[in-house]
Scaffold this active site. Structure first.
Site, PDB file in Angstrom:
ATOM      1  N   ILE A  85      22.451 -20.173  -1.229  1.00 61.82           N
ATOM      2  CA  ILE A  85      21.163 -20.013  -0.284  1.00 61.82           C
ATOM      3  C   ILE A  85      20.168 -19.091  -0.840  1.00 61.82           C
ATOM      4  O   ILE A  85      20.664 -17.885  -1.278  1.00 61.82           O
ATOM      5  CB  ILE A  85      21.538 -19.394   1.073  1.00 61.82           C
ATOM      6  CG1 ILE A  85      22.445 -20.258   1.914  1.00 61.82           C
ATOM      7  CG2 ILE A  85      20.113 -19.337   1.776  1.00 61.82           C
ATOM      8  CD1 ILE A  85      22.850 -19.912   3.095  1.00 61.82           C
ATOM      9  N   GLU A 145      18.176 -16.635  -0.458  1.00 62.56           N
ATOM     10  CA  GLU A 145      17.508 -15.709   0.488  1.00 62.56           C
ATOM     11  C   GLU A 145      16.221 -15.177   0.570  1.00 62.56           C
ATOM     12  O   GLU A 145      15.580 -14.899   1.359  1.00 62.56           O
ATOM     13  CB  GLU A 145      18.739 -14.616   0.791  1.00 62.56           C
ATOM     14  CG  GLU A 145      19.994 -14.862   1.137  1.00 62.56           C
ATOM     15  CD  GLU A 145      20.989 -15.342   0.291  1.00 62.56           C
ATOM     16  OE1 GLU A 145      21.967 -15.445   0.354  1.00 62.56           O
ATOM     17  OE2 GLU A 145      20.403 -15.289  -1.026  1.00 62.56           O
ATOM     18  N   ASP A 168     -18.840 -32.765   9.441  1.00 62.46           N
ATOM     19  CA  ASP A 168     -20.068 -32.607  10.064  1.00 62.46           C
ATOM     20  C   ASP A 168     -21.189 -32.502   8.788  1.00 62.46           C
ATOM     21  O   ASP A 168     -20.890 -32.422   7.910  1.00 62.46           O
ATOM     22  CB  ASP A 168     -20.410 -31.161  10.624  1.00 62.46           C
ATOM     23  CG  ASP A 168     -19.571 -31.283  12.085  1.00 62.46           C
ATOM     24  OD1 ASP A 168     -19.272 -32.379  12.561  1.00 62.46           O
ATOM     25  OD2 ASP A 168     -18.925 -30.293  12.579  1.00 62.46           O
ATOM     26  N   ASP A 201     -17.526 -26.807  14.699  1.00 65.41           N
ATOM     27  CA  ASP A 201     -18.005 -25.628  15.222  1.00 65.41           C
ATOM     28  C   ASP A 201     -18.214 -25.266  16.834  1.00 65.41           C
ATOM     29  O   ASP A 201     -18.190 -24.275  17.383  1.00 65.41           O
ATOM     30  CB  ASP A 201     -19.413 -25.455  14.470  1.00 65.41           C
ATOM     31  CG  ASP A 201     -20.406 -26.605  15.027  1.00 65.41           C
ATOM     32  OD1 ASP A 201     -19.947 -27.449  15.771  1.00 65.41           O
ATOM     33  OD2 ASP A 201     -21.501 -26.573  14.451  1.00 65.41           O
ATOM     34  N   ASP A 245     -15.098 -29.256  19.477  1.00 63.72           N
ATOM     35  CA  ASP A 245     -14.486 -29.826  18.525  1.00 63.72           C
ATOM     36  C   ASP A 245     -13.044 -29.211  18.259  1.00 63.72           C
ATOM     37  O   ASP A 245     -12.060 -29.778  17.565  1.00 63.72           O
ATOM     38  CB  ASP A 245     -15.265 -29.413  17.239  1.00 63.72           C
ATOM     39  CG  ASP A 245     -16.681 -29.928  17.206  1.00 63.72           C
ATOM     40  OD1 ASP A 245     -16.565 -31.139  17.280  1.00 63.72           O
ATOM     41  OD2 ASP A 245     -17.651 -29.388  16.713  1.00 63.72           O
TER      42      ASP A 245
END
Length: 1116
Positions: free
Chosen positions: A327, A329, A371, A777, A781
Site C-alpha cells: 500500500i 501510504e 456564457d 454567474d 446557474d
C-alpha cells in the site's frame, strides 16, 4: 379551472383575475383569520434545509475506501501482535510504532475529508441570505411596515419601493411611479435592471425574462415603487426551485476520473495483497505446521501433528509486512500536495480552484459550455460605427470607431475631418448631456459608472472632441496629464454649455430617453433644447426633419428615411445595438422658457408634470444620426438625480412620446460588446486540443451568432442551421433528438437560453460520455454548476451562490483563463501519473523483496516500520517534486484524455513489474551478499568482522539450533558493536547490518527511479535530470532524512538499523545504479513498439480567420 390556472401562472392573469384567484383586496389585504388558514396550508416563507449529515457519518465515510480498510486491518493486526509480542520493552515499543503511525495517517486523512465535505452546505446557506427579512404588508386594512418575511402567505398585499429586497414571488398589480425596474441578474443572468409592468403576459410557458409583471424572491427593486400580490412562498418560489435543483444536482455528483481509477486500483490491490499473503503462508506453512497422516486415512493424524504458534505468528507478521509494503501510504498526502500546488499555479493565472480533485478533472475536459457576455466578450460596450446623413440629404456617411475599452485614448474615429462639422458636434452634445453615466479612472484603468451603453457614448464624445481642434487638443492633454481627476474633459466641456433642466426617463413603450436643457450663458432669445437618444425605428418615427453636415435643417424625405433604415438593417445584420440621436429646439412656449423649477406654478412646470404631454414635446425633432451596440445585455440606468436642475420622477410615462415628437434626426451610433482579444487564440487552442465549445447565452440569436463567428467558433460562411438554436427550439426537440445533436461533436450556440437549458445540456453531455465544464454567474446557474464535471463561476460578476456551487472561480471572468486552466490540469495529471507510477513501482519492489525473502526462506530483511518510513518519508519528497515537472510543449496539441483511460496500462504494468522485480532482487541481493561474502566485486566487506555463512545456512536459518559447532562472532557498526549470546541469534538480532543494507539499497534505488519518472517515454538524455531542480532538492532531502535515522543512535534503535561505512555505501550504489539502465532500455522498447500517438486536429477555417483578426483586436 381558470382560477387554478391563474394561481399556477399568475403572469397570464389580469390584475382583476389575480385579485379574484388569490381572494384578496387591495383596500384591505388579507384578514388575520385567512392568514392563519393559509399559513397552515402553505407553511412559512422559508427555504427548506435538508438535515445535514451527522458528524459521525462524515467521519465513517472517510474510512469507506479499500486502501484505508486494508490499512485499518493491518493496524489492528499489528496492535494484536504487539500486545502478544515477547521480548524486551524496547521490542514492545518498536512493535507499537507501526500501528500508531498507520492510525495517525488515517486520522489526518479523515480530518481533511470531513473539513472538505462540511463546506458543501455553503451554497444553500448563501441562498437563504438572499431572502428578504422584512416586508411592508397590508392586512386587515392596516399597513404593517416591518412584517417578518417568513410570515408572508400567498395573497398578501405587499408594497415595494426602490432598494427593497423582494420577499417572495409577487405579481405586480399597481405601479405607483412612471416606471419600476427590478435587478434580477442573480436569478436570470440579465445584467440590466428589468422594466416591470402590470400587463399580463400571453404565453403561460414563457421564460423568466419575459414575465415582466412578476417580481421574484431574492431580487431587488432598482427604481420606482409599486404594489403586488404574493403568489408563491418558500420552496414554491423560483429561488426555492433552484434550491431543489441544487440538492438534486448534489445527489448526481460523481467521483472524479482519478478517484474512480484510484478506487479501482485499490480494489485490485486488495485482491493482489490477499493472494500474495495466502501464497506466502502456503509456501511457509511447513515452518509452523507439521502434519502426520494416519495409515490408510485421507485425514491427518492431529495427535501426531505439531503446530508452532510462535512461528505461525512470525509468518503472519510477514503477511502484514506485505500489506504495508504493497500500500502506498503516502499516496493520498502526495496527491493532495500536488493538487494544492497546482491550485497555486492556477491562481496566478486567475483560476481559483475551490475543490482540489477538480484540478485533475480539468485534464480530461472535452466540452466547455460558456456564457457570452463578460466571458467571451469584455462586457464593456463600445461604439464601433457612427453614421450620419451626407450633404445631399439622401445618403449616409459612415465612420469606423476603434477601441474596445472605456479608455478614450485607446481608440479614435477613423476618417474624421480636421474639426467636427455642426451635425457631429450636436451628436457629441447629445451623447454627453443626454446621459446618466460618467467615466472614472483609477490607477490608469478607465471604468464606466452607470449603464455600459451610456458610458460608451461618453467615450464616443471624448473621441470626437469639440468643434475647435485647439480646444480638443487642450482637453485631451488635460485628460492625459491627470485622468484620475479629469477622466472626461470633453464631456464636461459640453455639459458646461448646457444646463440640464429635466429628464424624460426611458420607458419600454417609446424606447427613448430625453433631456430638456438650457444653453449657458442663457439669454431670453436662446431658448431651451430637447436632446433625445433611443431605439432607431422609434426615434426616427418621431422625427420630421434631418440635419445636414453644415447644420442646415431640412425636411425628412422618403429617400432620407430609406437611407437611414437601410443603414439600420446593415448594422442589425452585424449584430450591433443601434441608437438614434435627435434634438429639438423649437419647443412649445411653456417649455421653451422653463427654468427647471419643478415646484413652481408656471405653465412649463405644469406641462412637465403632466407626462401625457411628453410626446408633444418630443415631436418635430431634427434627426442627427445613429449609434449601434453589439450586446443587448446592457442596462439603461433609470436612476434620477435629485439635484434641483433635474426633472424628478414623472407620473404619466405614456405621454412621453408626445413630448419627443417633431424632432430633428442627427445620426446613428452602432455599439457592440467586443470580444476579448485573447479569446480567438483560446478558441483555436480548444480546437487543437480536441475540446469543443458550446456557447449558451440569454442574448438574441443574431448577436450570439455574430460574436461566435468573430472569435472563430464558426466560419464566416458556415451554415448554422444545425449549429445555432434558441432555448425554445432546443426545448421543443425530443430527448433523443437533443442527445443526437450533442453527440455530433460540433461547436454549438444556444441563444435566449434559460438556466434549466444549461442543466439539460450538462446532463445530456455527461450521458454522451463527455466531461463538461460549465460557466455561470447567477443564482439560477448554481444547479448547472453543481451538476457539471467542472462548474466555473465568475469572480467579478458572479453571485456568492454560484461561487459556492462551483469547482473553480475565474478571477477575471475570462474564457481564455478556462483554457489555460485546462492546459494546467493536463500538465498536473501527467505529473500525478509520474509520481503515482513512481510510488507504485517502489511498492512493487518492496513486495518483491518480502516475497523473495519468504519463498527463499531467508531471515526477515525489511520490517514493517522501515517500510512505513520509506513509503511516507523518503518517498514523499521526490514524489511531490515530480509534481513540478514542466509541462510538455505540445500539451494542448493532444486530444482530451479519455476518463476511462487506465491509470496503469498493460505496457506500463509490465515495465514497472520488471523494475519492481529488480528492486526486490537488489534489496535481497545486498542482504545475501553481506551474509555470504567478505568482498564483492572488489568492495571489501570484512572490515566489520562479521561471519560469512553458506547459502544453505542462510536459507535454512530456522534449523540453526540443530547445527553442531556453528559459531558467529560479533561485528562492529560505526562506534557500536553488535553482539549476541546465542550464535543462532546471528540471523535475528545479528541481521541488523544486512537489514540496513537492504533498506539503504531500497532508498537509493527509489531516488534513481524518481529521475526515471521525469518522463514517461523520453530518455534522460533528452529530458535532462536538472530540468526539474525541485527533484534534485527532494533527493537530497530524502537521502538526508535516511542518514538521520542511520546516524542518530536513538532513531537507529527505533528502526533496527546501524550506521554504514564508506565501502558499504559503495555496495549500496552498486546495487542501485542499474535501475536507470534497465528503465532506459524499457523506455526505448516503449518508444519503438508502444509509443504514444499524438492526434492534432485539423485547423478550421474559422481558426485561420481568428488568427488574422487577433492582431487587430489586440491592437484595438
Amino acid at each position: 379551472m381558470m382560477a387554478a390556472a391563474h394561481q399556477q401562472s399568475p403572469w397570464i392573469a389580469t390584475v382583476e383575475e389575480v385579485l379574484s384567484s388569490q381572494k384578496t383586496s387591495l383596500a384591505q389585504g388579507l384578514s388575520s383569520e385567512e392568514v392563519a388558514r393559509r399559513r397552515e396550508q402553505y407553511g412559512t416563507n422559508e427555504l427548506q434545509k435538508e438535515p445535514g449529515t451527522p458528524l459521525w457519518k462524515l467521519v465513517l465515510s472517510q474510512f469507506d475506501d479499500m486502501l484505508v480498510k486494508i490499512l485499518l486491518a493491518a493496524a489492528l493486526v499489528s496492535f494484536v501482535l504487539a500486545y502478544l509480542e515477547e521480548g524486551s520493552a524496547e521490542e514492545g515499543i518498536r512493535a507499537y510504532i507501526e500501528p500508531l503511525v498507520i492510525l495517525l495517517i488515517l486520522v489526518l486523512n479523515a480530518i481533511v475529508g470531513v473539513w472538505q465535505e462540511s463546506n458543501a452546505e455553503k451554497a444553500l446557506e448563501a441562498l437563504k441570505e438572499l431572502q428578504s427579512e422584512h416586508a411592508k404588508v397590508l392586512r386587515d386594512g392596516k399597513l404593517i411596515p416591518d412584517l417578518p418575511a417568513r410570515e408572508l402567505v400567498p395573497g398578501d398585499v405587499v408594497e415595494l419601493a426602490a432598494g427593497d429586497k423582494v420577499p417572495a414571488d409577487i405579481r405586480l398589480v399597481v405601479c405607483k411611479t412612471a416606471t419600476l425596474r427590478a435587478e434580477q441578474a442573480s436569478l436570470t443572468g440579465e445584467p440590466q435592471a428589468v422594466l416591470k409592468g402590470t400587463d399580463a403576459v400571453a404565453d403561460a410557458n414563457c421564460e423568466l425574462q419575459s414575465k415582466e409583471c412578476m417580481l421574484f424572491a431574492g431580487t431587488a427593486v432598482a427604481s420606482g415603487s409599486g404594489i403586488g400580490i404574493v403568489t408563491s412562498i418558500g420552496m414554491a418560489t423560483e429561488i426555492g426551485k433552484i434550491q431543489s435543483q441544487i440538492q438534486e444536482a448534489s445527489q448526481e455528483e460523481e467521483d472524479t476520473p482519478l478517484k474512480q481509477k484510484l478506487d479501482q486500483f485499490g480494489e485490485l490491490l486488495a485482491k493482489v495483497i490477499f493472494w500474495i499473503c495466502v501464497t506466502v503462508w502456503l509456501i511457509n506453512y511447513h515452518h509452523f505446521l507439521t502434519l502426520r497422516w494416519a495409515p490408510g486415512s485421507l485425514l491427518p493424524d492431529w495427535a501426531a501433528s505439531s503446530f508452532n504458534l510462535a512461528k505461525c505468528t512470525y509468518y503472519f507478521k510477514i503477511a502484514v509486512a506485505l500489506a504495508v509494503a504493497a500500500i502506498p501510504e503516502g499516496l493520498p498526502a502526495v496527491i493532495t500536495t500536488c493538487l494544492a500546488l497546482g491550485t497555486r499555479k492556477m491562481a496566478k493565472k486567475n483560476a481559483i480552484v475551490r475543490k482540489l480533485p477538480s484540478v485533475e478533472t480539468l485534464g480530461c475536459t472535452t466540452v466547455i459550455c460558456s456564457d457570452k457576455t463578460g466571458t467571451l466578450t469584455t462586457n464593456q460596450m463600445s461604439v464601433v460605427q457612427l453614421s450620419l446623413l451626407s450633404a445631399d440629404g439622401s445618403s449616409m456617411r459612415h465612420y469606423e470607431v476603434t477601441g474596445t475599452t472605456y479608455n478614450p485614448d485607446q481608440g479614435e474615429v477613423l476618417g474624421l475631418p480636421g474639426g467636427l462639422d455642426t451635425c457631429m458636434s450636436h451628436i457629441a452634445e447629445v451623447c454627453a448631456v443626454c446621459n446618466e453615466s460618467k467615466l472614472d479612472c483609477s490607477e490608469g484603468t478607465f471604468t464606466g459608472v452607470g449603464a455600459p451603453t451610456e458610458a460608451s457614448l461618453k467615450v464616443l464624445t471624448e473621441k470626437l472632441g469639440t468643434p475647435d481642434k485647439a480646444t480638443t487638443h487642450k482637453l485631451v492633454q488635460q485628460r492625459i496629464a491627470d485622468a484620475a481627476a479629469c477622466a472626461s474633459p470633453v464631456c464636461e466641456w459640453y455639459d458646461a454649455k448646457l444646463q440640464r433642466l429635466a429628464l424624460l426617463e426611458f420607458d419600454r413603450d417609446r424606447k427613448s430617453m430625453g433631456v430638456v436643457a438650457r444653453q449657458t450663458p442663457y439669454t431670453r432669445h436662446s431658448g431651451n433644447v430637447l436632446l433625445v437618444k433611443g431605439a432607431a425605428e422609434c426615434v426616427l418615427e418621431r422625427c420630421d426633419r434631418i440635419m445636414l453636415p453644415e447644420g442646415k435643417i431640412v425636411k425628412l424625405t422618403p429617400a432620407a428615411r430609406a437611407a437611414v433604415l437601410e443603414t439600420v438593417d446593415d448594422m442589425a445584420g452585424n449584430a450591433l445595438r443601434i441608437l438614434a440621436l435627435a434634438r429639438k429646439t423649437d419647443l412649445p412656449p411653456p417649455l421653451s422658457g422653463f427654468d427647471g423649477d419643478m415646484h413652481g406654478n408656471n405653465a412649463a412646470t405644469k406641462l412637465l408634470q403632466d407626462a401625457s404631454k411628453y410626446a408633444d414635446i418630443e415631436s418635430g425633432m431634427v434627426f442627427l444620426g445613429l449609434a449601434g451596440l453589439h450586446n443587448t445585455a446592457c442596462q439603461q440606468n433609470s436612476t434620477v438625480s435629485l439635484s434641483p436642475t433635474c426633472f424628478l420622477l414623472l407620473q404619466d410615462a405614456s405621454k412621453y412620446a408626445d413630448i419627443e415628437s417633431g424632432m430633428v434626426f442627427l445620426g446613428l451610433a452602432g455599439l457592440r460588446d467586443p470580444p476579448r482579444p485573447e479569446v480567438a487564440d483560446a478558441i483555436r487552442d480548444c480546437t487543437n486540443a480536441g475540446i469543443r465549445v458550446i456557447v449558451i447565452t440569454g442574448d438574441n440569436q443574431a448577436t450570439a451568432e455574430a460574436i461566435c463567428r468573430m472569435i472563430g467558433v464558426f466560419d464566416d460562411n458556415e451554415d448554422l442551421s444545425e449549429h445555432s438554436f434558441t432555448g425554445r427550439q432546443f426545448n421543443e426537440m425530443g430527448e433523443a433528438q437533443q442527445e443526437a445533436l450533442l453527440r455530433k461533436k460540433n461547436n454549438l450556440v444556444f441563444s435566449r437560453a434559460e438556466p434549466k437549458h444549461k442543466q439539460d445540456i450538462v446532463r445530456l453531455l455527461k450521458r454522451c460520455g463527455d466531461v463538461a465544464a460549465m460557466t455561470g454567474d447567477g443564482v439560477n446557474d448554481a444547479p448547472a454548476l453543481k451538476l457539471a464535471d467542472i462548474g466555473v463561476a465568475m469572480g467579478i460578476t458572479g453571485t456568492e451562490v454560484a461561487k459556492e456551487a462551483s469547482d473553480m472561480v475565474l478571477a477575471d471572468d475570462n474564457f481564455s483563463t478556462i483554457v489555460a486552466a485546462v492546459a494546467e490540469g493536463r500538465s498536473i495529471y501527467n505529473n500525478m501519473k509520474a509520481f503515482i507510477r513512481y510510488m507504485i513501482s517502489s511498492n512493487i519492489g518492496e513486495v518483491a523483496s518480502i516475497f523473495l525473502t519468504a519463498i527463499l526462506g531467508l531471515p526477515e530483511g525489511l520490517i514493517p516500520v522501515q517500510l512505513l518510513w520509506v513509503n511516507l518519508v523518503t518517498d514523499g519528497p521526490p514524489a511531490t517534486a515530480l509534481g513540478f515537472n514542466p509541462a510538455d510543449p505540445d500539451i494542448m496539441q493532444k486530444p482530451p484524455r479519455d476518463p476511462e483511460e487506465q491509470l496503469i496500462t498493460p505496457w506500463v504494468f509490465v515495465r514497472y513489474m520488471v523494475v519492481g522485480a529488480y528492486v526486490g532482487a537488489a534489496t535481497v541481493g545486498a542482504f545475501v551478499v553481506w551474509y555470504m561474502c567478505d568482498s564483492f566485486l572488489g568492495i571489501d566487506l570484512s572490515q566489520d568482522g562479521h561471519t560469512p555463512v553458506s547459502w544453505y545456512q542462510l536459507s535454512h536459518w530456522e534449523a540453526c539450533p540443530k547445527w553442531h559447532g556453528f559459531t558467529a562472532s560479533s561485528y562492529t557498526a560505526g562506534s557500536t558493536t553488535v553482539s549476541f549470546a546465542n550464535p543462532c541469534d546471528y540471523f535475528t538480532v545479528g541481521r541488523t547490518k544486512a537489514s540496513t543494507l537492504s533498506l539503504s539499497v531500497l532508498v537509493a534505488i527509489e531516488m534513481f527511479n524518481a529521475y526515471n519518472a521525469l518522463s514517461e517515454d523520453n530518455s534522460l538524455l533528452q529530458v535532462r535530470p536538472w530540468s526539474n531542480p525541485w527533484l534534485a532538492l527532494a533527493t537530497v532531502v530524502s537521502l538526508g532524512l535516511h542518514c538521520v535515522i542511520l546516524y542518530v543512535p536513538f532513531l537507529a534503535q527505533v528502526f533496527s538499523i546501524v550506521p554504514l561505512s564508506l565501502n558499504e555505501w559503495l555496495l549500496v550504489l552498486l546495487f542501485a545504479l542499474p535501475v536507470i539502465l534497465i528503465d532506459e532500455l524499457l523506455k526505448m522498447l516503449g518508444r519503438r513498439f508502444f509509443g504514444v500517438k499524438h492526434v492534432v486536429p485539423t485547423k478550421r477555417a474559422s481558426q485561420v480567420q481568428a488568427e488574422q483578426q487577433a492582431p487587430k483586436l489586440k491592437a484595438a
